[in-house]
Enzyme design. Structure first.
Site, PDB file in Angstrom:
ATOM      1  N   HIS A 307       0.769  -1.195   0.003  1.00 31.06           N
ATOM      2  CA  HIS A 307       0.025   0.088  -0.043  1.00 31.06           C
ATOM      3  C   HIS A 307       0.960   1.330  -0.055  1.00 31.06           C
ATOM      4  O   HIS A 307       1.724   1.226   0.725  1.00 31.06           O
ATOM      5  CB  HIS A 307      -0.975  -0.032   1.472  1.00 31.06           C
ATOM      6  CG  HIS A 307      -1.955   0.939   1.069  1.00 31.06           C
ATOM      7  ND1 HIS A 307      -2.054   2.151   1.395  1.00 31.06           N
ATOM      8  CD2 HIS A 307      -3.396   0.758   0.754  1.00 31.06           C
ATOM      9  CE1 HIS A 307      -3.042   2.916   1.191  1.00 31.06           C
ATOM     10  NE2 HIS A 307      -3.965   2.121   0.737  1.00 31.06           N
ATOM     11  N   ASP A 365      -8.191  -4.577  -0.166  1.00 30.50           N
ATOM     12  CA  ASP A 365      -8.537  -5.030  -1.546  1.00 30.50           C
ATOM     13  C   ASP A 365      -8.482  -6.537  -1.651  1.00 30.50           C
ATOM     14  O   ASP A 365      -9.123  -7.355  -2.317  1.00 30.50           O
ATOM     15  CB  ASP A 365      -7.885  -4.513  -2.760  1.00 30.50           C
ATOM     16  CG  ASP A 365      -8.206  -3.131  -2.932  1.00 30.50           C
ATOM     17  OD1 ASP A 365      -9.473  -2.639  -2.644  1.00 30.50           O
ATOM     18  OD2 ASP A 365      -7.555  -2.145  -3.383  1.00 30.50           O
TER      19      ASP A 365
HETATM   20  N1  ACO Z   1       4.458  -7.649  -5.219  1.00 31.88           N
HETATM   21  C1  ACO Z   1       5.536  -7.695  -5.341  1.00 31.88           C
HETATM   22  N2  ACO Z   1       6.587  -6.700  -5.018  1.00 31.88           N
HETATM   23  C2  ACO Z   1       6.314  -5.584  -4.524  1.00 31.88           C
HETATM   24  C3  ACO Z   1       4.593  -5.283  -4.347  1.00 31.88           C
HETATM   25  C4  ACO Z   1       3.836  -6.487  -4.785  1.00 31.88           C
HETATM   26  N3  ACO Z   1       2.510  -6.327  -4.859  1.00 31.88           N
HETATM   27  N4  ACO Z   1       4.479  -4.173  -3.944  1.00 31.88           N
HETATM   28  C5  ACO Z   1       5.644  -3.652  -3.953  1.00 31.88           C
HETATM   29  N5  ACO Z   1       6.519  -4.290  -4.148  1.00 31.88           N
HETATM   30  C6  ACO Z   1       8.242  -4.270  -4.279  1.00 31.88           C
HETATM   31  C7  ACO Z   1       8.569  -3.339  -5.283  1.00 31.88           C
HETATM   32  O1  ACO Z   1       9.229  -3.975  -6.319  1.00 31.88           O
HETATM   33  C8  ACO Z   1       9.725  -2.578  -4.585  1.00 31.88           C
HETATM   34  O2  ACO Z   1      10.730  -3.306  -4.495  1.00 31.88           O
HETATM   35  P1  ACO Z   1      12.250  -2.892  -4.531  1.00 31.88           P
HETATM   36  O3  ACO Z   1      12.377  -1.897  -3.342  1.00 31.88           O
HETATM   37  O4  ACO Z   1      13.139  -4.072  -4.281  1.00 31.88           O
HETATM   38  O5  ACO Z   1      12.613  -2.234  -5.968  1.00 31.88           O
HETATM   39  C9  ACO Z   1       8.973  -2.350  -3.193  1.00 31.88           C
HETATM   40  O6  ACO Z   1       8.256  -3.371  -2.881  1.00 31.88           O
HETATM   41  C10 ACO Z   1       8.446  -1.118  -2.999  1.00 31.88           C
HETATM   42  O7  ACO Z   1       7.546  -0.749  -3.975  1.00 31.88           O
HETATM   43  P2  ACO Z   1       7.137   0.628  -4.502  1.00 31.88           P
HETATM   44  O8  ACO Z   1       6.230   0.483  -5.934  1.00 31.88           O
HETATM   45  O9  ACO Z   1       8.133   1.590  -4.476  1.00 31.88           O
HETATM   46  O10 ACO Z   1       5.960   0.885  -3.377  1.00 31.88           O
HETATM   47  P3  ACO Z   1       4.751   1.758  -3.439  1.00 31.88           P
HETATM   48  O11 ACO Z   1       4.624   2.375  -2.272  1.00 31.88           O
HETATM   49  O12 ACO Z   1       5.029   2.899  -4.423  1.00 31.88           O
HETATM   50  O13 ACO Z   1       3.620   0.948  -4.366  1.00 31.88           O
HETATM   51  C11 ACO Z   1       1.577  -0.196  -4.259  1.00 31.88           C
HETATM   52  C12 ACO Z   1       2.421   0.759  -3.504  1.00 31.88           C
HETATM   53  C13 ACO Z   1       1.312   0.619  -5.553  1.00 31.88           C
HETATM   54  C14 ACO Z   1       0.250  -0.460  -3.668  1.00 31.88           C
HETATM   55  C15 ACO Z   1       2.381  -1.318  -4.604  1.00 31.88           C
HETATM   56  O14 ACO Z   1       2.581  -2.072  -3.538  1.00 31.88           O
HETATM   57  C16 ACO Z   1       1.567  -2.437  -5.741  1.00 31.88           C
HETATM   58  O15 ACO Z   1       1.637  -2.005  -6.941  1.00 31.88           O
HETATM   59  N6  ACO Z   1       0.437  -3.350  -5.131  1.00 31.88           N
HETATM   60  C17 ACO Z   1      -0.227  -4.441  -5.978  1.00 31.88           C
HETATM   61  C18 ACO Z   1      -1.483  -3.499  -6.286  1.00 31.88           C
HETATM   62  C19 ACO Z   1      -2.203  -3.418  -5.155  1.00 31.88           C
HETATM   63  O16 ACO Z   1      -2.801  -4.277  -4.519  1.00 31.88           O
HETATM   64  N7  ACO Z   1      -2.965  -2.013  -5.268  1.00 31.88           N
HETATM   65  C20 ACO Z   1      -4.183  -1.659  -4.253  1.00 31.88           C
HETATM   66  C21 ACO Z   1      -3.401  -0.716  -3.038  1.00 31.88           C
HETATM   67  S1  ACO Z   1      -4.869  -0.503  -1.976  1.00 31.88           S
HETATM   68  C22 ACO Z   1      -5.956   0.505  -2.569  1.00 31.88           C
HETATM   69  O17 ACO Z   1      -5.768   1.173  -3.432  1.00 31.88           O
HETATM   70  C23 ACO Z   1      -7.251   0.533  -1.819  1.00 31.88           C
END
Ligand code: ACO
Length: 430
Positions: A307, A365
């Site tokens: 998140h 979600d």
């Molecule tokens: N699966 C695998 N790896 C992940 C995931 C995931 N779901 N989410 C983040 N990571 C990893 C990234 O690759 C990154 O790794 P690194 O540091 O080695 O490069 C690290 O975790 C940080 O990721 P960011 O993308 O920088 O985190 P951010 O806070 O920007 O993104 C987000 C948050 C968009 C929710 C992300 O976790 C994601 O894409 N999740 C899946 C989609 C999802 O479930 N969205 C719903 C959110 S809840 C809502 O909107 C009500």
């Protein structure tokens, strides 16, 4: 002495007052910056920009805190009803018994929609997404209630618009589903509460008696409460921005519905189910997909994990996980292959160092998608369910913005285009 920050620009000192919220978050007030310096600030995606002061919702992503009007989400989800939470968000205090009875009674009175609304459904091509229909029909309410577009609403008129929207949204949402399925439309049942009536309109048929499962009603009540507000997210900011032009409540909420429709915002619960189905179709090997998620060369991510704001846990996910277990148990679906895959992913991710290091937990979600699927709601309708829950938040934020007489929202930009150049006739162009 009041705290302030000093900005040194071209050798000149500018004082920026510091604004402090009730939970001690701090902001630099840059309201006069352009007048004083000619500079603006640049913050793509508004990650560091407070667009408003708001007294509605507090969230702390590091601590996993979410409160509506000061009340913890855990207490509201356990003890309250969705309509009581709607009242709390919109009017700022928990209602007395008499206030809640009046509020619910008014909403019950307005659940029917104008019969001409039914005709509008016929104009949509059959492939139209339910969110497109929902946003169109909510905007169309302005046609049935023309006084709603006035920028100078009396408090009574504003109240009536709010009641109508809360009352008619479940009817319109359920009809969107029924229409897509080619089923007969059900009229609202005013002897049922908000959630039960919605489920009745969604799932009953005139040909048979509809058995209401109280576990399902309770889970829906919780889900709607958990989604009711989340401060200045994309759709809520949209509602406030559109409303700041003195656009009507219905027009502003219609715009918010379109923002929520975006896959980066409200679409994640749908993607969770699509991911689980893809894993099942691939043979159900969860470890393969866990490894894909960890592979930097693979764009695959575990949907429903992580998140942007909650970095330790999503407080809503904790609550809804319990409700998801109860619903699956009550519906006898605890052995469903999709659920098994979801549980394996959850366990693997919670114990895998990659996910632990990055603080990636299942978010709201992940579980809401599972509940909606168990209830038999098609994935295309998941975001409509989210919109139904978010409605009181949008209304509360629109009302607060109007009552505080906030100025029209008008961001600045840093222009990066061509410098001035002369028009060239078409025959002289290369
Ligand atoms: N699966 C695998 N790896 C992940 C995931 C995931 N779901 N989410 C983040 N990571 C990893 C990234 O690759 C990154 O790794 P690194 O540091 O080695 O490069 C690290 O975790 C940080 O990721 P960011 O993308 O920088 O985190 P951010 O806070 O920007 O993104 C987000 C948050 C968009 C929710 C992300 O976790 C994601 O894409 N999740 C899946 C989609 C999802 O479930 N969205 C719903 C959110 S809840 C809502 O909107 C009500």
């Amino acid at each position: 002495m009041a705290e302030s920050a000093e900005l040194i620009l071209d050798g000149k000192s500018i004082t920026l007052p510091v604004i402090e919220g009730t939970e001690h978050e701090k902001a630099f007030d840059i309201g006069k910056l352009r007048d004083q310096t000619g500079y603006v600030t640049l913050d793509s995606g508004y990650k560091n920009t407070g667009a408003t002061k708001s007294a509605i919702t507090f969230l702390d992503g590091e601590e996993g805190i979410l409160r509506y009007r000061g009340y913890p989400i855990e207490q509201l989800a356990e003890k309250s009803s969705f309509l009581e939470v709607a009242y709390l968000l919109i009017y700022g205090a928990l209602p007395t018994e008499a206030e809640l009875a009046h509020f619910s009674g008014q909403i019950t009175k307005h659940t029917l929609v104008h019969e001409d609304m039914r005709k509008i459904f016929d104009g949509f091509p059959s492939a139209t997404h339910p969110m497109a229909i929902l946003s169109s029909l909510i905007c169309a309410l302005t046609g049935f209630y023309p006084q709603s577009v006035s920028p100078d609403l009396s408090p009574e008129e504003m109240e009536l618009n709010i009641i109508r929207l809360l009352a008619k949204m479940p009817t319109i949402a359920a009809w969107t589903y029924k229409n897509n399925m080619g089923h007969p439309l059900n009229y609202p049942r005013n002897d049922m509460d908000y959630c039960a009536n919605f489920l009745y309109m969604m799932f009953s048929f005139p040909t048979e008696k509809y058995e209401m499962n109280p576990v399902v009603v309770s889970a829906l009540n919780k889900l709607l409460i958990l989604h009711a507000d989340h401060e200045q997210n994309c759709s809520t900011s949209t509602v406030r921005l559109v409303g700041s032009a003195n656009a009507s409540l219905y027009g502003s909420v219609s715009a918010g519905i379109n923002a929520l429709w975006g896959p980066l915002h409200g679409g994640a619960n749908q993607e969770v189910i699509e991911m689980l189905e893809a894993i099942e179709a691939d043979g159900g090997d969860t470890s393969k997909f866990i490894n894909k998620a960890k592979d930097k060369n693979d764009p695959f991510r575990l949907m429903g994990f992580g998140h942007r704001v909650y970095k330790n846990f999503d407080p809503r996910a904790k609550i809804i996980k319990v409700a998801a277990d109860e619903v699956l148990q009550a519906l006898g679906m605890q052995d469903s292959p999709l659920l098994k895959i979801a549980q394996e992913l959850e366990q693997a991710a919670l114990t895998d160092q990659y996910f632990i290091d990055r603080k990636l937990y299942p978010n709201v979600d992940f579980y809401s998608g599972i509940i909606y699927k168990a209830l038999g709601i098609p994935t295309e309708m998941f975001t409509v369910m989210f919109a139904l829950g978010r409605l009181p938040g949008w209304i509360a934020q629109w009302k607060e913005m109007r009552e505080n007489k906030e100025p029209i929202g008008r961001p600045r930009q840093i222009y990066t285009g061509e410098l001035e150049r002369d028009y060239v006739g078409i025959d002289a162009r290369a």
